[in-house]
Design a protein around this motif. Structure first.
Motif, short mmCIF file in Angstrom:
data_model
loop_
_atom_site.label_atom_id
_atom_site.label_comp_id
_atom_site.label_asym_id
_atom_site.label_seq_id
_atom_site.Cartn_x
_atom_site.Cartn_y
_atom_site.Cartn_z
N PRO A 142 0.83 -1.34 -0.16
CA PRO A 142 0.15 0.01 0.10
C PRO A 142 0.80 1.22 0.10
O PRO A 142 0.23 2.38 -0.18
CB PRO A 142 -0.82 -0.08 1.48
CG PRO A 142 -0.06 -1.05 2.27
CD PRO A 142 1.00 -1.85 1.35
N LEU A 143 2.25 1.15 0.13
CA LEU A 143 3.07 2.47 0.19
C LEU A 143 2.84 3.54 -0.77
O LEU A 143 2.78 4.68 -0.39
CB LEU A 143 4.57 2.03 0.39
CG LEU A 143 5.43 2.92 0.60
CD1 LEU A 143 5.07 3.52 2.17
CD2 LEU A 143 6.93 2.48 1.07
N TYR A 144 2.83 3.23 -2.11
CA TYR A 144 2.87 4.13 -3.03
C TYR A 144 1.63 5.03 -2.84
O TYR A 144 1.45 6.00 -2.87
CB TYR A 144 2.77 3.41 -4.40
CG TYR A 144 2.33 4.51 -5.63
CD1 TYR A 144 3.44 4.86 -6.30
CD2 TYR A 144 1.20 4.74 -6.10
CE1 TYR A 144 3.48 5.99 -7.47
CE2 TYR A 144 0.94 5.51 -7.21
CZ TYR A 144 2.20 5.95 -7.87
OH TYR A 144 1.83 7.06 -8.72
N ASN A 145 0.41 4.32 -2.83
CA ASN A 145 -0.91 5.02 -2.60
C ASN A 145 -1.03 5.72 -1.02
O ASN A 145 -1.45 6.85 -1.25
CB ASN A 145 -2.18 3.95 -2.61
CG ASN A 145 -2.34 3.39 -3.77
OD1 ASN A 145 -2.16 4.32 -4.83
ND2 ASN A 145 -3.03 2.42 -4.02
N THR A 146 -0.23 5.17 -0.16
CA THR A 146 -0.08 6.20 1.11
C THR A 146 0.55 7.24 0.80
O THR A 146 0.30 8.19 1.14
CB THR A 146 0.47 5.10 2.28
OG1 THR A 146 -0.23 3.95 2.17
CG2 THR A 146 0.68 5.86 3.44
N VAL A 147 1.75 7.19 0.15
CA VAL A 147 2.50 8.44 -0.36
C VAL A 147 1.57 9.56 -0.80
O VAL A 147 1.61 10.79 -0.55
CB VAL A 147 3.58 8.26 -0.91
CG1 VAL A 147 4.54 9.43 -1.33
CG2 VAL A 147 4.56 7.46 -0.30
N ILE A 148 0.90 8.96 -2.17
CA ILE A 148 0.11 10.08 -2.56
C ILE A 148 -1.18 10.44 -1.87
O ILE A 148 -1.49 11.59 -1.91
CB ILE A 148 -0.56 9.33 -3.87
CG1 ILE A 148 0.35 8.71 -4.93
CG2 ILE A 148 -1.47 10.17 -4.51
CD1 ILE A 148 1.17 9.95 -5.31
N ASP A 149 -1.61 9.58 -0.97
CA ASP A 149 -2.62 10.33 -0.06
C ASP A 149 -2.50 11.17 1.07
O ASP A 149 -2.96 12.04 1.38
CB ASP A 149 -3.46 8.96 0.84
CG ASP A 149 -4.08 8.11 0.10
OD1 ASP A 149 -4.63 8.45 -1.12
OD2 ASP A 149 -4.48 6.93 0.62
N CYS A 150 -1.00 11.00 1.40
CA CYS A 150 -0.21 12.09 2.32
C CYS A 150 -0.08 13.38 1.63
O CYS A 150 -0.50 14.47 2.05
CB CYS A 150 1.22 11.53 2.86
SG CYS A 150 1.08 10.37 3.99
N ILE A 151 0.41 13.44 0.38
CA ILE A 151 0.72 14.50 -0.46
C ILE A 151 -0.61 15.21 -0.50
O ILE A 151 -0.93 16.35 -0.55
CB ILE A 151 1.15 14.16 -1.69
CG1 ILE A 151 2.57 13.91 -1.76
CG2 ILE A 151 1.03 15.58 -2.73
CD1 ILE A 151 3.24 13.14 -2.84
N ASN A 152 -1.90 14.43 -1.03
CA ASN A 152 -3.23 15.18 -1.25
C ASN A 152 -3.70 15.36 0.15
O ASN A 152 -4.78 16.26 0.17
CB ASN A 152 -4.21 14.01 -1.62
CG ASN A 152 -3.99 14.01 -3.31
OD1 ASN A 152 -3.86 14.83 -3.99
ND2 ASN A 152 -4.02 12.75 -3.79
N SER A 153 -3.23 15.34 1.37
CA SER A 153 -3.72 15.68 2.85
C SER A 153 -2.85 16.87 3.10
O SER A 153 -3.08 17.51 4.22
CB SER A 153 -3.45 14.40 3.59
OG SER A 153 -4.24 13.28 3.35
N LEU A 154 -1.96 17.41 2.29
CA LEU A 154 -1.37 18.64 2.70
C LEU A 154 -1.96 19.92 2.20
O LEU A 154 -2.53 20.08 1.34
CB LEU A 154 0.16 18.58 2.12
CG LEU A 154 1.11 17.26 2.61
CD1 LEU A 154 2.27 17.07 1.95
CD2 LEU A 154 1.54 17.63 4.04
N LYS A 155 -1.67 20.99 2.86
CA LYS A 155 -2.12 22.27 2.41
C LYS A 155 -1.07 22.65 1.57
O LYS A 155 0.13 22.34 1.43
CB LYS A 155 -2.09 23.37 3.70
CG LYS A 155 -3.12 22.90 4.72
CD LYS A 155 -2.84 23.93 5.83
CE LYS A 155 -4.07 23.67 6.83
NZ LYS A 155 -3.82 24.66 8.06
#
Length: 311
Positions: free
Chosen positions: A216-229
């Motif tokens: 799941p790591l790739y998607n987790t990184v993308i989710d984290c980026i999308n969670s940033l201001k």
């Protein structure tokens, strides 16, 4: 056992997060709060820290380490679920996220956790002790082909098929119950090498499988980026090539690529980007840090900044 974990690349990570005193920050792998304590020290009373960890022992240690502060919340959960965790807290975007991947020094050293090939401990390797799947299950119940494939994929072990075959032969007589039993089987399966302990790669592979660390790591990184201001930073510390490749690819894809001719003054191809990779080459531990903490040797820090503009 006291939860001890020396934070790796501490100063570089804090600098990379570019902390705003009134900001909201997430430590997705809080451990004993080594990094988080430095983060919260830089926050005002209006700032807020969210600490996530799968390991309840880690959360107890983090709570103790942060007991002098009030502006934080600890969550027993998985950083892979960061979108849902933030949603449950009614938080849309945050100013920074840290992921310090892999296994902690405490988990390696605490015998009851069964992470280390040194010692004679019960096969476990669960970061979250409430989950059902353990190293015992992987070693004793997986088919030989499946076991060989995961040892090769997650351990990058060239002798994976021989190791899997010998594990399956050994477990016909009795279940493999301890780290020592498993390590001895691996040692007999692998030619002598000066490149560390012969069981190192296989133990890594089984740990990754038990805790589902890579898929799941790739998607987790993308989710984290999308969670940033906008302007928010994501700092990720990896400890082996599989983690680093997944993070590097996610960063590259999130940055996007402009296909316009280089002589054009601005982008007209409409390429979209989620932000910018701050350091093209990973930040690694200094010689001074390695003298204090040898486990920082393989650590790599990559930083991404959220931006919402065309390339």
């Amino acid at each position: 056992m006291e939860f001890k974990h020396i934070p790796v690349l501490l100063n570089e990570t804090i600098e990379g997060l570019n902390i705003k005193p009134d900001g909201i920050y997430v430590d997705g792998t809080i451990g004993g709060a080594g990094h988080s304590k430095k983060i919260i020290e830089k926050l005002s009373s209006n700032g807020f820290l969210i600490g996530i960890d799968r390991d309840e022992e880690a959360l107890k240690a983090a709570n103790e380490n942060l007991k002098d502060y009030k502006n934080y919340k600890l969550i027993h959960g998985n950083h892979d679920d960061i979108k849902n965790i933030l949603s449950d807290l009614s938080i849309d975007k945050v100013d920074g996220i840290l992921l310090d991947l892999g296994v902690s020094s405490y988990q390696l050293d605490e015998k009851s956790r069964g992470f280390s090939y040194i010692g004679n401990d019960k096969l476990d390797m669960r970061m979250d002790k409430s989950q059902k799947l353990s190293a015992y299950d992987v070693v004793n119940k997986y088919k030989e082909e499946t076991l060989a494939d995961l040892i090769y994929a997650y351990g990058e072990e060239r002798y994976s098929r021989r190791i899997a075959k010998n594990i399956c032969l050994a477990r016909k007589s009795k279940p493999i119950e301890t780290t020592k039993e498993l390590a001895e089987i691996i040692e007999k399966s692998v030619p002598f090498s000066k490149d560390g302990h012969p069981a190192k790669r296989t133990f890594q592979a089984i740990r990754i499988e038990v805790n589902n660390e890579i898929e799941p790591l790739y998607n987790t990184v993308i989710d984290c980026i999308n969670s940033l201001k906008t302007g928010g930073r994501l700092c990720i510390i990896t400890f082996h090539s599989l983690e680093d490749r997944a993070v590097k690819k996610a960063y590259k894809d999130a940055e996007g690529k402009c296909t316009c001719p280089k002589d054009l003054p601005y982008c007209v191809c409409g390429a979209k980007t989620l932000g910018k990779i701050i350091n093209k080459k990973p930040i690694e531990a200094t010689e001074e840090e390695l003298k204090i903490n040898s486990r920082a040797k393989s650590a790599k820090l990559r930083i991404f900044e959220r931006r919402e503009k065309a390339n």
